[in-house]
Design a protein around this motif. Structure first.
Motif, PDB file in Angstrom:
ATOM      1  N   VAL A 172      86.932  24.056 -16.538  1.00  0.00           N
ATOM      2  CA  VAL A 172      87.729  25.116 -15.924  1.00  0.00           C
ATOM      3  C   VAL A 172      86.843  25.999 -15.058  1.00  0.00           C
ATOM      4  N   ARG A 173      85.678  26.361 -15.570  1.00  0.00           N
ATOM      5  CA  ARG A 173      84.760  27.220 -14.830  1.00  0.00           C
ATOM      6  C   ARG A 173      84.285  26.546 -13.537  1.00  0.00           C
ATOM      7  N   ALA A 174      84.197  25.210 -13.570  1.00  0.00           N
ATOM      8  CA  ALA A 174      83.773  24.474 -12.372  1.00  0.00           C
ATOM      9  C   ALA A 174      84.913  24.272 -11.389  1.00  0.00           C
ATOM     10  N   GLY A 175      86.111  24.778 -11.690  1.00  0.00           N
ATOM     11  CA  GLY A 175      87.227  24.669 -10.755  1.00  0.00           C
ATOM     12  C   GLY A 175      87.926  23.332 -10.781  1.00  0.00           C
ATOM     13  N   LYS A 176      87.780  22.564 -11.882  1.00  0.00           N
ATOM     14  CA  LYS A 176      88.381  21.230 -11.957  1.00  0.00           C
ATOM     15  C   LYS A 176      89.810  21.260 -12.477  1.00  0.00           C
TER      16      LYS A 176
END
Length: 297
Positions: free
Chosen positions: A240-244
């Motif tokens: 989630v933090r990586a924008g996936k």
């Protein structure tokens, strides 16, 4: 006090023990039975105490004894002391048992895994010789382990249909979670329709139990576009933090260092309980551990 009369502490305790027994029963015979000595021995100890204090402690009325005013005052002072001394050996043995190293086996459901370190920190400080062994598993597996005797307690979401004692510890909400840079990050609240437009980072099937997965997948209808499945909150939050994608994560599993945005879910009731399951009768170290968990939440 009579001059020249010196008593050892052991003699004084015998005197006071005989006096308290006689005062409690108001009868020499019953006091002697209680102390497993002869009536004469009780009478001599009481008389010796009266001589030493130079005051009458009883009004003797046949077999029945009645305390004088001085006797009542002494009984109020002496009885707690004698009781504490008589229970000293038992109390000390109990304290020694507490100091003995103990192992507590805990099964922790994923929803409680990130809250557990904070909950046990004080207990570890207060009981440094107690070793806590943690098994990370779904709540259903944890309860089976508890039934089989493989663990001492289970920490996880409240479920029905068990014979175990359950104590709630804390409540949490299911939140939509996005990265700080996600297109939805500026919104105040999110609905299911908003979520369905983006890939979902979901727990792997069977990881978190049917109730959780029903709340996340079926009821919220976000499983249609599953981008990633994982069995660990750390992995899910990393994606989630990586924008996936976005995910639904319990509020108790999101902290300030995660750099995530959590949003209440519009249109769905929320509020879930997490607690501790244990057998009806538990050992002292386990009971102390449960009380420590309750203090920390």
């Amino acid at each position: 006090m009579a001059s020249g009369m010196v008593r050892s502490k052991r003699d004084r305790l015998k005197q006071l023990r005989a006096f308290c027994a006689a005062a409690g029963f108001e009868n020499i015979t019953r006091a002697a039975d209680r102390l497993s000595v002869t009536q004469r021995a009780v009478a001599l100890q009481v008389r010796s105490l009266e001589d030493e204090l130079e005051t009458a402690l009883f009004e003797r009325r046949g077999p029945r004894l009645a305390l004088t005013q001085a006797g009542r005052r002494l009984y109020q002072l002496a009885q707690p002391l004698v009781a504490d001394l008589d229970s000293l050996a038992e109390d000390f043995a109990e304290k020694r048992r507490e100091l003995v190293s103990a192992h507590i086996d805990v099964a922790v459901a994923p929803v409680a895994s990130e809250a557990l370190p904070g909950m046990v920190s004080r207990h570890r400080d207060e009981h440094p010789r107690v070793h806590i062994r943690v098994t990370h598993c779904p709540i259903s597996d944890g309860l089976r382990h508890l039934a089989d005797g493989r663990v001492d307690l289970v920490i996880g979401p409240g479920v029905g249909g068990t014979d175990f004692a359950y104590r709630p510890l804390f409540r949490y909400e299911l939140l939509f979670a996005t990265s700080d840079e996600h297109p939805l990050a500026g919104r105040r609240r999110l609905g299911v329709r908003d979520a369905r437009a983006f890939p979902a980072i979901m727990p792997a099937a069977g990881t978190y139990g049917a109730r959780f997965e029903d709340a996340v997948c079926s009821r919220l209808s976000v499983a249609a576009r599953v981008g990633v499945e994982s069995s660990g909150w750390g992995v899910m939050k990393s994606f989630v933090r990586a924008g996936k994608g976005i995910s639904v994560i319990p509020s108790c599993c999101i902290n300030e260092t995660d750099r995530l945005r959590g949003f209440a879910i519009d249109g769905h009731p929320n509020g879930h309980a997490c607690g501790v399951f244990a057998r009806q009768s538990v050992a002292r170290p386990v009971r102390d551990f449960i009380r420590s968990l309750e203090r920390e939440t």
